[in-house]
Design a protein around this motif. Sequence first.
Motif, short mmCIF file in Angstrom:
data_model
loop_
_atom_site.label_atom_id
_atom_site.label_comp_id
_atom_site.label_asym_id
_atom_site.label_seq_id
_atom_site.Cartn_x
_atom_site.Cartn_y
_atom_site.Cartn_z
N GLY A 70 0.20 2.71 1.74
CA GLY A 70 -0.37 3.54 0.70
C GLY A 70 -1.64 2.97 0.11
N CYS A 71 -1.71 1.66 0.04
CA CYS A 71 -2.91 1.04 -0.52
C CYS A 71 -4.07 1.00 0.47
CB CYS A 71 -2.58 -0.37 -1.00
SG CYS A 71 -1.50 -0.39 -2.43
N TRP A 72 -3.77 0.78 1.75
CA TRP A 72 -4.86 0.57 2.71
C TRP A 72 -4.84 1.44 3.96
CZ3 TRP A 72 -2.47 -3.98 0.67
CH2 TRP A 72 -3.24 -4.59 -0.31
N GLY A 73 -3.80 2.26 4.17
CA GLY A 73 -3.70 2.93 5.46
C GLY A 73 -3.68 4.44 5.43
N LEU A 74 -4.25 5.05 4.39
CA LEU A 74 -4.23 6.51 4.33
C LEU A 74 -5.19 7.10 5.34
CD1 LEU A 74 -4.20 7.15 0.47
CD2 LEU A 74 -2.26 7.07 2.04
N ARG A 75 -4.80 8.24 5.90
CA ARG A 75 -5.71 8.94 6.82
C ARG A 75 -6.84 9.58 6.04
NH1 ARG A 75 -2.58 12.15 11.51
NH2 ARG A 75 -1.01 10.60 11.91
N ARG A 76 -7.96 9.71 6.71
CA ARG A 76 -9.10 10.38 6.08
C ARG A 76 -8.87 11.88 6.16
NH1 ARG A 76 -14.41 9.92 4.47
NH2 ARG A 76 -15.74 11.62 5.12
N LEU A 77 -8.96 12.52 5.01
CA LEU A 77 -8.79 13.97 4.95
C LEU A 77 -10.15 14.64 5.12
CD1 LEU A 77 -6.31 14.17 1.94
CD2 LEU A 77 -5.78 14.05 4.38
N GLU A 78 -10.16 15.72 5.84
CA GLU A 78 -11.40 16.46 6.10
C GLU A 78 -11.68 17.41 4.93
OE1 GLU A 78 -13.45 15.89 8.69
OE2 GLU A 78 -12.09 14.28 9.26
N LEU A 79 -12.08 16.82 3.83
CA LEU A 79 -12.41 17.56 2.61
C LEU A 79 -13.68 17.00 2.02
CD1 LEU A 79 -8.89 17.57 0.94
CD2 LEU A 79 -10.05 19.56 1.88
N ARG A 80 -14.22 17.73 1.04
CA ARG A 80 -15.37 17.20 0.32
C ARG A 80 -14.95 15.95 -0.45
NH1 ARG A 80 -17.22 22.36 -2.64
NH2 ARG A 80 -15.60 23.39 -1.47
N SER A 81 -15.92 15.20 -0.89
CA SER A 81 -15.69 13.87 -1.48
C SER A 81 -14.72 13.88 -2.66
CB SER A 81 -17.04 13.29 -1.91
OG SER A 81 -16.85 12.03 -2.50
N ARG A 82 -14.94 14.73 -3.64
CA ARG A 82 -14.11 14.70 -4.84
C ARG A 82 -12.65 15.08 -4.55
NH1 ARG A 82 -15.26 15.77 -10.89
NH2 ARG A 82 -13.13 16.12 -11.61
#
Length: 188
Positions: free
Chosen positions: A77-89
């Motif tokens: 949870g601290c370091w391994g979240l996937r990158r979500l294809e959304l705008r920055s905010r």
Amino acid sequence: DPKSLVSRAAHAAAAIFYLGFAAVVLSPLLGRSRAGSGDQVAHDWTAWVLGKPFGQWIVGAIGVTITAVGVGIGLKGCWGLRRLELRSRPRRVLAGLGRFGFVARSLVFTMIGVFLLYAALDANSREAKGVAGALQVIQQQPYGSVLLGITAAGLLAFGVYGVAEGAFARITAASLRQAAGKMGLASR
């Protein structure tokens, strides 16, 4: 592609599970405690294993494993979240929810593992706790209702993040093959 849809469906199922888990966490706050059934299963199972040869060692090993999984969940949870294809905010908001959710989930798993370790060390199955028992321990602490509410919010946040991950994470066939390879499921 179909593999991505299966992965998204798995994330959605996990999200539904943890939304239900959050409801279980909230039930003691609403006066509907279910500690008897889940904890009774944990007591019965632990007593059965403790009665076997090397039972204390087995329960201890399971406790260590569950504790390690809990710590691993927190680290992910601290370091391994996937990158979500959304705008920055929105991505930052959802990542924050995900981290909060992973930490709450980590806390509950780690507590269950530690209670199993105590049960193994003392050879006392009554020390084993299920999810409801761990949540009851949280509630019995000073400011327990607040802590339990924070835990419920964290599990709810994990569910929301799971839905977002299922909907917006970049899932490619290559990443699925890599994950299947790690689990020993890759086709040869």
